[in-house]
Design a protein around this motif. Sequence first.
Motif, short mmCIF file in Angstrom:
data_model
loop_
_atom_site.label_atom_id
_atom_site.label_comp_id
_atom_site.label_asym_id
_atom_site.label_seq_id
_atom_site.Cartn_x
_atom_site.Cartn_y
_atom_site.Cartn_z
N ILE A 11 0.49 -1.16 -0.46
CA ILE A 11 -0.04 0.06 -0.04
C ILE A 11 0.97 1.67 0.08
O ILE A 11 1.60 1.25 0.56
CB ILE A 11 -1.06 -0.34 1.06
CG1 ILE A 11 -1.82 -1.23 1.65
CG2 ILE A 11 -1.54 1.30 1.53
CD1 ILE A 11 -2.80 -0.88 2.47
N PRO A 12 0.87 2.41 -1.03
CA PRO A 12 1.25 3.47 -0.67
C PRO A 12 1.54 4.18 -0.20
O PRO A 12 0.60 4.11 1.25
CB PRO A 12 0.80 4.38 -2.14
CG PRO A 12 -0.14 3.11 -3.03
CD PRO A 12 -0.92 2.30 -1.53
N THR A 13 2.57 4.49 0.75
CA THR A 13 2.48 5.50 2.21
C THR A 13 1.39 6.62 2.07
O THR A 13 1.15 6.96 3.09
CB THR A 13 4.02 5.91 2.40
OG1 THR A 13 4.61 7.25 1.81
CG2 THR A 13 4.75 4.42 2.60
N SER A 14 1.46 6.52 0.82
CA SER A 14 0.50 8.57 1.24
C SER A 14 -1.03 8.21 0.90
O SER A 14 -1.69 8.82 1.44
CB SER A 14 0.54 8.98 -0.88
OG SER A 14 -0.16 7.95 -1.36
N ARG A 15 -0.98 6.73 0.54
CA ARG A 15 -2.60 6.73 0.95
C ARG A 15 -3.30 5.92 2.44
O ARG A 15 -2.63 5.44 2.97
CB ARG A 15 -2.97 5.06 0.45
CG ARG A 15 -4.42 4.22 0.06
CD ARG A 15 -4.88 3.09 -0.71
NE ARG A 15 -6.09 2.57 -0.55
CZ ARG A 15 -6.09 1.92 -1.47
NH1 ARG A 15 -5.38 1.41 -2.00
NH2 ARG A 15 -7.54 1.03 -0.84
N THR A 16 -4.34 6.85 3.11
CA THR A 16 -4.87 6.13 4.29
C THR A 16 -5.97 6.01 3.89
O THR A 16 -6.77 6.43 3.65
CB THR A 16 -5.01 7.98 5.00
OG1 THR A 16 -6.01 8.57 4.60
CG2 THR A 16 -3.52 8.13 4.82
N GLU A 17 -6.04 4.48 4.56
CA GLU A 17 -7.68 3.68 4.58
C GLU A 17 -8.52 5.07 5.81
O GLU A 17 -7.50 5.24 7.21
CB GLU A 17 -7.14 2.38 5.81
CG GLU A 17 -6.67 1.44 4.77
CD GLU A 17 -7.72 1.92 3.62
OE1 GLU A 17 -8.54 1.27 3.07
OE2 GLU A 17 -7.23 0.83 2.58
N ALA A 18 -9.46 4.91 5.91
CA ALA A 18 -10.88 5.89 6.51
C ALA A 18 -10.78 4.56 7.96
O ALA A 18 -11.04 3.87 8.18
CB ALA A 18 -12.10 5.71 5.92
N ASP A 19 -11.05 5.68 9.41
CA ASP A 19 -11.71 5.30 10.13
C ASP A 19 -13.15 4.26 10.22
O ASP A 19 -13.76 4.79 10.46
CB ASP A 19 -11.24 5.77 11.38
CG ASP A 19 -11.40 5.11 12.89
OD1 ASP A 19 -11.75 4.01 13.06
OD2 ASP A 19 -11.32 5.95 14.03
N SER A 20 -12.62 3.24 10.39
CA SER A 20 -14.48 2.42 10.55
C SER A 20 -15.82 2.42 11.66
O SER A 20 -16.83 2.52 11.19
CB SER A 20 -14.29 1.24 10.63
OG SER A 20 -13.18 0.60 11.62
N ASP A 21 -14.64 3.15 12.30
CA ASP A 21 -15.76 4.00 13.71
C ASP A 21 -16.37 5.17 13.50
O ASP A 21 -17.50 6.19 13.76
CB ASP A 21 -14.68 3.96 15.11
CG ASP A 21 -14.27 2.93 15.86
OD1 ASP A 21 -14.92 1.66 15.24
OD2 ASP A 21 -14.19 2.90 16.18
N ARG A 22 -15.06 6.04 12.28
CA ARG A 22 -16.44 6.80 12.10
C ARG A 22 -17.09 6.85 10.51
O ARG A 22 -17.21 8.21 9.89
CB ARG A 22 -15.07 8.05 11.42
CG ARG A 22 -13.98 8.60 13.08
CD ARG A 22 -13.25 9.53 12.57
NE ARG A 22 -13.68 10.65 12.56
CZ ARG A 22 -14.10 11.37 13.91
NH1 ARG A 22 -13.42 10.91 15.12
NH2 ARG A 22 -14.15 12.73 13.82
N VAL A 23 -17.43 5.96 10.48
CA VAL A 23 -17.84 5.93 8.67
C VAL A 23 -19.11 5.50 9.09
O VAL A 23 -19.85 4.66 9.79
CB VAL A 23 -17.06 5.13 8.00
CG1 VAL A 23 -18.02 4.71 6.32
CG2 VAL A 23 -15.77 5.59 7.62
N ALA A 24 -20.80 5.95 8.68
CA ALA A 24 -21.93 5.63 9.56
C ALA A 24 -21.89 3.95 8.25
O ALA A 24 -20.82 3.38 6.56
CB ALA A 24 -22.91 6.45 8.01
N LYS A 25 -22.75 2.86 9.07
CA LYS A 25 -23.50 1.48 8.57
C LYS A 25 -24.06 2.07 7.28
O LYS A 25 -24.59 1.22 6.48
CB LYS A 25 -23.47 1.40 9.75
CG LYS A 25 -22.59 0.97 10.71
CD LYS A 25 -21.41 0.08 10.68
CE LYS A 25 -20.54 0.33 11.96
NZ LYS A 25 -18.77 -0.02 10.95
N GLY A 26 -24.98 3.29 6.96
CA GLY A 26 -25.64 2.49 6.14
C GLY A 26 -26.30 4.28 5.93
O GLY A 26 -25.63 4.94 6.45
N LYS A 27 -27.15 4.55 4.36
CA LYS A 27 -27.17 5.57 4.02
C LYS A 27 -28.26 6.28 5.33
O LYS A 27 -28.73 5.78 5.49
CB LYS A 27 -27.77 6.32 2.73
CG LYS A 27 -26.27 5.13 1.61
CD LYS A 27 -27.82 5.43 0.14
CE LYS A 27 -26.31 4.66 -0.93
NZ LYS A 27 -27.40 4.50 -2.08
#
Length: 473
Positions: A11-27
């Motif tokens: 994985i490129p060092t410039s890429r960051t994965e989103a924090d799963s706790d801060r992502v909504a589970k649905g629309k």
Amino acid sequence: MSTTTATATEIPTSRTEADSDRVAKGKPLGHTAGVPVYGWGQAPPYLRTKTQLGADRLNVTEEQEQAPLAYVRTRDYGDVPLHDPAGAVKMKPLPSSTKAKMAARRTCPECGTVRKMVLRGPCSECRERAEKERLRLLARTCAGCSTVRERPYPQGHRRCQTCRQEQLQAKRERVEAWLVEVTVCVGDGCTMRLSSKTRARAWLKERAWLLNPERIGLPDSSWWPDWSRRCPPCAAAYEQEQEHRRAEYQERYERQERERAERERQAAAARVRWAAETLVDPSVVVVDTETTGLGDDARIVELAVLSSAGDVLLDTLVDPGVPIPAVASDIHGITDSDVAGAPRFSDVVARLGALLKGKRVLIYNKGYDVGVLRHELTLHYAGVTPDGDAVAAANRQAAAWLEALDVEDVMIPYSDWVGDWSEYHGNNRWQPLQGGHRAAGDCRAVLDCLRAMGRSYERLAAVGGGLDEGEAA
């Protein structure tokens, strides 16, 4: 042959994965003032309600500092706001007086234990303890004389020895009386035995629940043995008596039906005679009004008075002084432009009173038209800007004006003559007046109703001949 070793994709060092706790589970289900509203379990997990923030010993977020970041939709509490825990501040220490008040509300008044929840009376443990003590006391209390002893009474009857003997003696007396009742003929003065007590006692023992001493009495007649309750002579006499009663009932019923039919026939003849005599009575006038509505404050927009011969005595539009609603204009066709320049009710009330004085006034549905006239008369007598005393005096004057009239209703006798019975209302349906919803036309329609009712008597009444009640149309 050469081989190549596969390596995992880095994985490129410039890429960051989103924090799963801060992502909504649905629309989101929607938005409130631009803030998303999520269903249950669909909001970002890191967000907290105000209650959850308080559970974490954090002060409830102040709305001026941090607005809700989302809402969660619940069935019982609606849309509940969600906040970021990072924006909350530590709870301020509560004053000792506040803590004492909070602890007092959670303290049981019986045992003095501080519970986790606010109490409204004793705690659950104290209530359970009191209920057990009550049941123990009840078990040691005689159900007959209320004597309390150290040991519990037998659970079957919960009585002391004396009360138990009295209970059993009363039961034996009831059983003996019942045995005599079901084994001896019930005819008046007859003592013939129809069955043995042994048979009746065996029947009763097969139904042990009927012998429960706690029962108030023994089984009623619907539970009695199915053997005959009367000896043959008494059964024959009883059947003869019942037949005589049925004959009397049938005779009384037929007599009442004949009397009812005769009353209806006489009433029908009276209605026809009344209609026929009314048509040739020169003192009869028919009155009808058209109004701005059906309420108590409706105003008159047209007024008509016709004689019994159909001559027009008064037919005029009336300026109500208020706009005519469109729904009323759709019925009678009278608009504001039609009544512009027409006389007010106060301008025609004197002429109206002269026409009705000493007359038999016929109105179709007099309850409505008399109410409209009462309202107009009250306004006429009260003046332009009446006070409370003036309105009371106007009400009295209006009542006196109407009481001087001899008003008769045509709708009820005509509806009874038509005889359109309504099971729902329990009487004959009121018949609509086919007069075109104009005052003079409705007056003529009233006369048509009278002609239809008294057609068979009109000629005899005109020449002064006798009226035979049996010739009702």
